[in-house]
Design a protein around this motif. Structure first.
Motif, PDB file in Angstrom:
ATOM      1  N   VAL A  60       8.541   9.325   3.823  1.00 26.88           N
ATOM      2  CA  VAL A  60       7.152   9.145   4.233  1.00 26.88           C
ATOM      3  C   VAL A  60       6.733   7.717   3.945  1.00 26.88           C
ATOM      4  O   VAL A  60       7.071   7.160   2.896  1.00 26.88           O
ATOM      5  N   LEU A  61       5.979   7.124   4.853  1.00 28.21           N
ATOM      6  CA  LEU A  61       5.557   5.738   4.697  1.00 28.21           C
ATOM      7  C   LEU A  61       4.069   5.676   4.359  1.00 28.21           C
ATOM      8  O   LEU A  61       3.243   5.234   5.148  1.00 28.21           O
ATOM      9  N   GLY A  62       3.727   6.155   3.148  1.00 30.55           N
ATOM     10  CA  GLY A  62       2.370   6.050   2.645  1.00 30.55           C
ATOM     11  C   GLY A  62       2.305   5.020   1.535  1.00 30.55           C
ATOM     12  O   GLY A  62       3.338   4.532   1.066  1.00 30.55           O
ATOM     13  N   PRO A  63       1.108   4.664   1.066  1.00 32.55           N
ATOM     14  CA  PRO A  63       0.985   3.644   0.015  1.00 32.55           C
ATOM     15  C   PRO A  63       1.773   3.971  -1.247  1.00 32.55           C
ATOM     16  O   PRO A  63       2.478   3.114  -1.786  1.00 32.55           O
ATOM     17  N   ALA A  92       9.098   2.780  -3.549  1.00 30.52           N
ATOM     18  CA  ALA A  92      10.312   2.178  -3.014  1.00 30.52           C
ATOM     19  C   ALA A  92      10.500   0.759  -3.538  1.00 30.52           C
ATOM     20  O   ALA A  92      11.604   0.378  -3.962  1.00 30.52           O
ATOM     21  N   TYR A  93       9.442  -0.034  -3.523  1.00 28.90           N
ATOM     22  CA  TYR A  93       9.542  -1.402  -4.028  1.00 28.90           C
ATOM     23  C   TYR A  93       9.948  -1.409  -5.495  1.00 28.90           C
ATOM     24  O   TYR A  93      10.711  -2.276  -5.934  1.00 28.90           O
ATOM     25  N   ARG A  94       9.460  -0.462  -6.257  1.00 30.49           N
ATOM     26  CA  ARG A  94       9.817  -0.384  -7.677  1.00 30.49           C
ATOM     27  C   ARG A  94      11.303  -0.094  -7.870  1.00 30.49           C
ATOM     28  O   ARG A  94      11.864  -0.412  -8.907  1.00 30.49           O
ATOM     29  N   GLU A 152       1.815   2.224  11.246  1.00 28.20           N
ATOM     30  CA  GLU A 152       1.959   3.059  10.041  1.00 28.20           C
ATOM     31  C   GLU A 152       2.234   2.207   8.811  1.00 28.20           C
ATOM     32  O   GLU A 152       1.646   2.432   7.741  1.00 28.20           O
ATOM     33  N   LEU A 153       3.108   1.215   8.937  1.00 27.91           N
ATOM     34  CA  LEU A 153       3.393   0.335   7.811  1.00 27.91           C
ATOM     35  C   LEU A 153       2.163  -0.499   7.458  1.00 27.91           C
ATOM     36  O   LEU A 153       1.858  -0.693   6.272  1.00 27.91           O
ATOM     37  N   LEU A 176      -2.065  -0.367  -0.217  1.00 33.43           N
ATOM     38  CA  LEU A 176      -1.591  -1.067  -1.414  1.00 33.43           C
ATOM     39  C   LEU A 176      -2.501  -2.230  -1.774  1.00 33.43           C
ATOM     40  O   LEU A 176      -2.705  -2.527  -2.954  1.00 33.43           O
ATOM     41  N   LYS A 177      -3.037  -2.894  -0.759  1.00 29.87           N
ATOM     42  CA  LYS A 177      -4.004  -3.971  -1.034  1.00 29.87           C
ATOM     43  C   LYS A 177      -5.215  -3.417  -1.775  1.00 29.87           C
ATOM     44  O   LYS A 177      -5.711  -4.028  -2.740  1.00 29.87           O
ATOM     45  N   ALA A 178      -5.691  -2.246  -1.373  1.00 29.16           N
ATOM     46  CA  ALA A 178      -6.843  -1.638  -2.039  1.00 29.16           C
ATOM     47  C   ALA A 178      -6.520  -1.263  -3.483  1.00 29.16           C
ATOM     48  O   ALA A 178      -7.416  -1.236  -4.331  1.00 29.16           O
ATOM     49  N   ARG A 179      -5.243  -1.021  -3.782  1.00 26.63           N
ATOM     50  CA  ARG A 179      -4.817  -0.678  -5.140  1.00 26.63           C
ATOM     51  C   ARG A 179      -4.475  -1.913  -5.964  1.00 26.63           C
ATOM     52  O   ARG A 179      -4.070  -1.803  -7.122  1.00 26.63           O
TER      53      ARG A 179
END
Length: 253
Positions: free
Chosen positions: A25-28, A34-36, A137-138, A145-148
């Motif tokens: 799934v491509l959610g925030p 994934a980046y982690r 979607e991305l 992620l910007k909002a976080r």
């Protein structure tokens, strides 16, 4: 930390020249997880590109060499990569050619900001790119992620016009360089140098260029073994907060 589908992947032993997994799934939250783990997404532009992925990597999936993650109707439209080695830059050592540095000293109309025009930078990075990987979607996940506070952008302005920019995701002391764009020569280089300077100022240690190549090498990128890169990701994050102030480009020379 909440368990994710990426935790079961052996990224350390995965092929460094191909995708580690398809699907998911491509959610925030999923994107940040994934980046982690040292992964980044490469969505397919359409179902035909997904079919090409299946034709190219289907045997590797069947052999268990590439994982299939749950959650997607067609897993092959979303690939997750973790190249080995990884091209990285020291944030305070982004190279600007001498002729550019000389020109910037007189570029009184060029300014930079951070996190002031994130959506516009995404638009600039998507313009005219083939294949299309910065999908709707991305983009939605990145805005989340910007909002976080996990995704950041740097904008380069000429007067009131946006002429270049870069964006990426911060994990620990590492900040990715997901994509950049320019509407004036060298504006993307300036954006990366500015991003590096701002990240170094708060204690950031690495810029992750993701894909190796002549352009990122010209900025100062050098290859880093994935094992070391993953160790850097796990280090303590910067303690300072981002400064988004409007600053002159001449300070980068």
């Amino acid at each position: 930390m909440t368990a994710t589908v990426f935790d079961a992947l052996d990224v350390q032993q995965a092929d460094g020249a191909g995708p580690v997994a398809f699907g998911g799934v491509l959610g925030p939250e999923e994107l940040l997880a994934a980046y982690r783990r040292g992964l980044f997404p490469l969505p397919a532009a359409d179902e035909y590109a997904g079919a090409y992925n299946e034709a190219l990597y289907g045997e590797s999936v069947d052999a268990g060499e590439v994982a299939l993650l749950p959650g997607a109707a067609d897993p092959y439209v979303l690939a997750w990569w973790s190249p080995d080695p990884r091209p990285v830059l020291r944030p305070d050592a982004v190279r600007l050619p001498r002729r550019l540095a000389r020109r910037l000293r007189g570029a009184v109309e060029w300014w930079t900001t951070a996190d002031r025009a994130f959506d516009e930078v995404l638009t600039g990075c998507a313009e005219g790119r083939q294949p299309v990987w910065l999908t709707a979607e991305l983009r939605q996940a990145l805005v989340g992620l910007k909002a976080r506070g996990a995704a950041h952008s740097v904008e380069v302005w000429e007067g009131g016009e946006l002429i270049g920019g870069v964006f990426g995701v911060a994990v620990g002391p590492v900040l990715s360089l997901d994509s950049m764009f320019h509407r004036r020569p060298d504006a993307a280089r300036v954006a990366v140098a500015d991003l590096g300077a701002r990240f170094a100022a708060i204690g950031g240690r690495l810029l992750d260029a993701q894909w190796d190549g002549p352009y990122v090498r010209s900025l100062g990128a050098v290859p880093m073994e994935r094992s070391r890169y993953l160790a850097e990701l796990a280090a303590a994050p910067p303690t300072g907060g981002w400064d988004g102030a409007r600053l002159p480009v001449a300070r980068l020379c």
